[in-house]
Scaffold this active site. Structure first.
Site, PDB file in Angstrom:
ATOM      1  N   HIS A  12      -0.909   0.644  10.492  1.00  0.00           N
ATOM      2  CA  HIS A  12      -1.873  -0.125  11.301  1.00  0.00           C
ATOM      3  C   HIS A  12      -2.143  -1.514  10.699  1.00  0.00           C
ATOM      4  O   HIS A  12      -3.280  -2.004  10.721  1.00  0.00           O
ATOM      5  CB  HIS A  12      -3.163   0.679  11.528  1.00  0.00           C
ATOM      6  CG  HIS A  12      -3.919   1.058  10.280  1.00  0.00           C
ATOM      7  ND1 HIS A  12      -4.650   2.215  10.183  1.00  0.00           N
ATOM      8  CD2 HIS A  12      -4.076   0.440   9.091  1.00  0.00           C
ATOM      9  CE1 HIS A  12      -5.212   2.279   8.997  1.00  0.00           C
ATOM     10  NE2 HIS A  12      -4.887   1.210   8.309  1.00  0.00           N
ATOM     11  N   HIS A  59     -12.228  -0.446   7.643  1.00  0.00           N
ATOM     12  CA  HIS A  59     -12.036  -1.366   6.517  1.00  0.00           C
ATOM     13  C   HIS A  59     -13.297  -2.210   6.341  1.00  0.00           C
ATOM     14  O   HIS A  59     -13.283  -3.416   6.598  1.00  0.00           O
ATOM     15  CB  HIS A  59     -10.821  -2.252   6.763  1.00  0.00           C
ATOM     16  CG  HIS A  59      -9.546  -1.505   7.015  1.00  0.00           C
ATOM     17  ND1 HIS A  59      -9.274  -0.859   8.197  1.00  0.00           N
ATOM     18  CD2 HIS A  59      -8.460  -1.306   6.228  1.00  0.00           C
ATOM     19  CE1 HIS A  59      -8.080  -0.289   8.127  1.00  0.00           C
ATOM     20  NE2 HIS A  59      -7.573  -0.540   6.952  1.00  0.00           N
ATOM     21  N   HIS A 193       2.156   0.730   0.444  1.00  0.00           N
ATOM     22  CA  HIS A 193       1.690  -0.639   0.259  1.00  0.00           C
ATOM     23  C   HIS A 193       0.568  -0.688  -0.767  1.00  0.00           C
ATOM     24  O   HIS A 193      -0.185   0.265  -0.929  1.00  0.00           O
ATOM     25  CB  HIS A 193       1.274  -1.331   1.562  1.00  0.00           C
ATOM     26  CG  HIS A 193       0.103  -0.785   2.314  1.00  0.00           C
ATOM     27  ND1 HIS A 193      -0.010   0.517   2.737  1.00  0.00           N
ATOM     28  CD2 HIS A 193      -1.023  -1.399   2.778  1.00  0.00           C
ATOM     29  CE1 HIS A 193      -1.129   0.676   3.421  1.00  0.00           C
ATOM     30  NE2 HIS A 193      -1.779  -0.462   3.453  1.00  0.00           N
ATOM     31  N   GLU A 240      -3.561   6.129   2.238  1.00  0.00           N
ATOM     32  CA  GLU A 240      -3.886   6.262   3.679  1.00  0.00           C
ATOM     33  C   GLU A 240      -3.063   7.361   4.344  1.00  0.00           C
ATOM     34  O   GLU A 240      -3.458   7.903   5.368  1.00  0.00           O
ATOM     35  CB  GLU A 240      -3.649   4.930   4.402  1.00  0.00           C
ATOM     36  CG  GLU A 240      -4.639   3.843   4.029  1.00  0.00           C
ATOM     37  CD  GLU A 240      -4.329   2.492   4.679  1.00  0.00           C
ATOM     38  OE1 GLU A 240      -5.148   1.580   4.523  1.00  0.00           O
ATOM     39  OE2 GLU A 240      -3.266   2.331   5.325  1.00  0.00           O
TER      40      GLU A 240
HETATM   41  O1  LIG Z   1      -0.184  -5.322   4.586  1.00  0.00           O
HETATM   42  C1  LIG Z   1      -1.327  -5.723   4.835  1.00  0.00           C
HETATM   43  O2  LIG Z   1      -1.584  -6.908   4.837  1.00  0.00           O
HETATM   44  C2  LIG Z   1      -2.406  -4.751   5.184  1.00  0.00           C
HETATM   45  C3  LIG Z   1      -3.727  -5.160   5.113  1.00  0.00           C
HETATM   46  C4  LIG Z   1      -4.740  -4.262   5.466  1.00  0.00           C
HETATM   47  C5  LIG Z   1      -4.405  -2.993   5.889  1.00  0.00           C
HETATM   48  O3  LIG Z   1      -5.341  -2.118   6.295  1.00  0.00           O
HETATM   49  C6  LIG Z   1      -3.096  -2.610   5.935  1.00  0.00           C
HETATM   50  O4  LIG Z   1      -2.829  -1.347   6.352  1.00  0.00           O
HETATM   51  C7  LIG Z   1      -2.088  -3.494   5.593  1.00  0.00           C
END
Ligand SMILES: O=C(O)c1ccc(O)c(O)c1
Length: 279
Positions: A12, A59, A193, A240
């Site tokens: 997302h 978030h 990530h 996540e």
């Molecule tokens: O890769 C990103 O920039 C990014 C930032 C905030 C998020 O919640 C995410 O899932 C990815």
């Protein structure tokens, strides 16, 4: 009787929403990502879910360090897109299914999952980007959506196993709801990530591929994976992915993997997407 027919998981990444909103989908960087969802957009047009239970994380839009519910279910009639700093995304208001949401809350709480009941909540990119990827840019979202926010931001998040079992409790709740509804459940976030610190930018394709395989073939094994393995292998935000196990737990043990897509990178993230159908 209401029935869960399929599960969808997708990353997302907020920049995907911005790319769509700003008309950049055909640019070289973004095109392969949006192309990867073309199959899914056709698929969902045929599936026509009445309701989607959409598992995501907030978030710091609706919640903050003041209030950190582990599992929060949106029981309101509607939810507005959150202002995450650049104004709310230009996407439709999310219409809830209040009656089913309350029923799931009651059933899951009596099954000893302590859900937080939320009657007023804005929804951020965690929820709206998956809708955009699957439905494009409609005037109205084509079905009702029950937001289910999970804390994966402040330690300790729920374990994968608890998420998997919550999925089972949600399935039981849906199947005891006396209305003829085609229900889907989506898990969002991930894949690998890390947004901060010396390891920012971490991507682990091998881990992500194994996670997608496990989701289809060995979800019980996957549910046993401890937090530290997510964080070590998939980065701090890789945690996540426990939310995908809520989706998987709500499906049959035996499912058909209908579609899979994986792409690196979108922003700092590995984009993963899978569609699982109940047999
Ligand atoms: O890769 C990103 O920039 C990014 C930032 C905030 C998020 O919640 C995410 O899932 C990815």
């Amino acid at each position: 009787m209401a029935k869960i027919t399929a599960g969808v998981a997708t990353s997302h990444v907020p920049a995907i929403g911005a790319a769509l909103d700003l008309g950049k989908t055909q640019e070289d960087y973004w095109k392969p990502i949006f192309d990867g969802y073309e199959f899914s957009k056709e698929w969902i047009k045929n599936e026509k879910p009445d309701v989607i239970i959409l598992v995501y994380n907030d978030h710091a839009s609706a919640f903050s360090l003041d209030l950190i519910p582990t599992f929060a279910i949106g029981c309101a009639e509607e939810f507005q897109p959150a202002d995450e700093g650049w104004g709310p995304r230009p996407v439709p208001t999310v219409k809830g299914h209040s009656e089913l949401a309350w029923h799931i809350a009651q059933s899951a709480i009596l099954d000893e999952f302590d859900m937080t009941i939320v009657n007023n909540m804005d929804v951020d990119h965690g929820l709206t980007v998956p809708l955009s990827l699957m439905f494009g840019q409609p005037e109205e979202w084509p079905c009702k959506i029950i937001p289910l926010a999970v804390n994966v931001v402040q330690y300790p998040p729920p374990t994968g196993n608890r998420c998997y079992n919550l999925g089972k409790a949600i399935r039981k709740a849906v199947e005891s709801f006396d209305a003829d509804l085609n229900v889907q459940i989506w898990g969002t976030g991930g894949m690998s990530h890390q947004l901060q610190g010396p390891r920012a930018g971490l991507i682990n394709k091998e881990f992500d591929t194994a996670f997608l395989d496990g989701l289809t073939k060995d979800p019980q094994g996957l549910a046993k994976m401890p937090h530290i393995d997510y964080v070590r292998e998939a980065g701090s935000e890789g945690i996540e992915m426990v939310m995908w196990l809520i989706m998987r737990g709500a499906l049959n043990d035996d499912i058909d993997e209908r579609y899979r897509f994986y792409h690196v990178p979108a922003s700092n993230c590995a984009v993963g997407h899978i569609i699982l159908e109940n047999k």
